[in-house]
Design an enzyme around this catalytic site. Structure first.
Site, mmCIF file in Angstrom:
data_model
loop_
_atom_site.group_PDB
_atom_site.id
_atom_site.type_symbol
_atom_site.label_atom_id
_atom_site.label_comp_id
_atom_site.label_asym_id
_atom_site.label_seq_id
_atom_site.Cartn_x
_atom_site.Cartn_y
_atom_site.Cartn_z
ATOM 1 N N ASP A 9 0.584 -1.154 0.212
ATOM 2 C CA ASP A 9 -0.256 -0.032 -0.257
ATOM 3 C C ASP A 9 0.784 0.972 0.127
ATOM 4 O O ASP A 9 2.061 1.300 0.779
ATOM 5 C CB ASP A 9 -0.655 -0.039 1.302
ATOM 6 C CG ASP A 9 -1.726 -1.394 1.513
ATOM 7 O OD1 ASP A 9 -2.330 -1.626 0.426
ATOM 8 O OD2 ASP A 9 -2.662 -1.233 2.062
HETATM 9 N N1 URA Z 1 -1.692 -6.301 4.044
HETATM 10 C C1 URA Z 1 -1.970 -4.352 4.235
HETATM 11 O O1 URA Z 1 -3.120 -4.225 4.398
HETATM 12 N N2 URA Z 1 -1.329 -3.776 3.084
HETATM 13 C C2 URA Z 1 -0.375 -4.104 2.634
HETATM 14 O O2 URA Z 1 0.081 -3.009 1.527
HETATM 15 C C3 URA Z 1 0.514 -5.522 2.096
HETATM 16 C C4 URA Z 1 -0.334 -6.328 3.439
#
Ligand code: URA
Length: 247
Positions: free
Chosen positions: A110
């Site tokens: 993310d």
């Molecule tokens: N899980 C999440 O919530 N975000 C990420 O970037 C990776 C795994």
């Protein structure tokens, strides 16, 4: 077909050569700019033998690039995307601009998450890293709001139904309490969108900080935010073994 001969789709071959993405390669083929053994081919599903066939784009022969495998520490507030973002956000492209090969991230993080990304132009390995069938564990250090109780930790170990199905970590443990918050280590083999955030939120603990520290046998280690390093031969072999590309 000769025994052992591996045929590759023309569009995939062009992308392996770093000429263009598969979609752009399709365009080049449709535009009649690609020749195989001197003959223009307009079918992007055309299969070629990379060992024997001579492929040209705009009259110039093209060859596959060497495979590259890198570990990148994606810092917070970078998009896991190549090229420029629409809304002016920084992308990981800026961090790998000194690498001439066209590399693709095997999985994503993310915008506000940080940590390990593996980038490569080895499409088969990238697919296997991402595909749930190969169950490659991804390890996250997660700072969550509030103190996770022993009871909640036990429930987390049993898994939870999220809106897109059941999610169960391979392991979850408390690393330490930080004031009123908790630093957890969670390992998931699946890469569903926002899986860690949705999972801890299900138990009433919002993610404050998320960092991926390992993908299978590859560790983030001492890499600094924004920096990348080449994977060693041993690491590439270990990764391929982990996703059953090697025995
Ligand atoms: N899980 C999440 O919530 N975000 C990420 O970037 C990776 C795994």
């Amino acid at each position: 077909m000769e025994r052992g001969k591996v045929l590759v789709r023309l569009n995939a071959f062009l992308s392996m050569c770093g000429i263009a993405s598969r979609r752009k390669a399709d365009q080049l083929i449709l535009e009649g700019r690609v020749k195989v053994n001197g003959i223009t081919v307009r079918e992007f599903g055309w299969r070629i033998d990379p060992q024997k066939d001579v492929v040209e784009v705009d009259g110039k022969p093209v060859k596959p690039q060497r495979y590259r495998y890198i570990a990148l520490y994606k810092p917070c507030c970078y998009l896991t995307a190549l090229g420029k973002s629409q809304d002016g956000k920084k992308t990981i492209q800026e961090l790998i601009k000194d690498i001439p090969e066209r590399l693709y991230p095997a999985g994503r993080l993310d915008y506000n998450a940080e940590g390990l990304l593996i980038l490569t132009n080895d499409g088969q390995l990238a697919n296997r890293i991402m595909h749930p069938r190969y169950k490659l564990p991804k390890t996250y250090q997660v700072l969550v709001k509030g103190k996770v109780s022993a009871k909640t930790l036990e429930s987390m170990k049993r898994g939870a139904y999220l809106e897109d199905g059941f999610a169960k970590p391979v392991s979850v443990r408390i690393l330490r309490y930080e004031k009123d918050n908790t630093l957890l280590e969670i390992v998931f083999t699946e890469g569903r969108k926002h899986i860690v955030k949705r999972f801890t939120a299900h138990f009433g603990h919002k993610v404050l900080k998320l960092k991926r520290t390992a993908i299978g046998p590859i560790k983030l280690g001492k890499l600094s935010p924004g920096k990348w390093r080449e994977l060693s031969k041993e690491e590439v072999i270990a990764l391929k073994k982990a996703v059953k590309m090697l025995n």
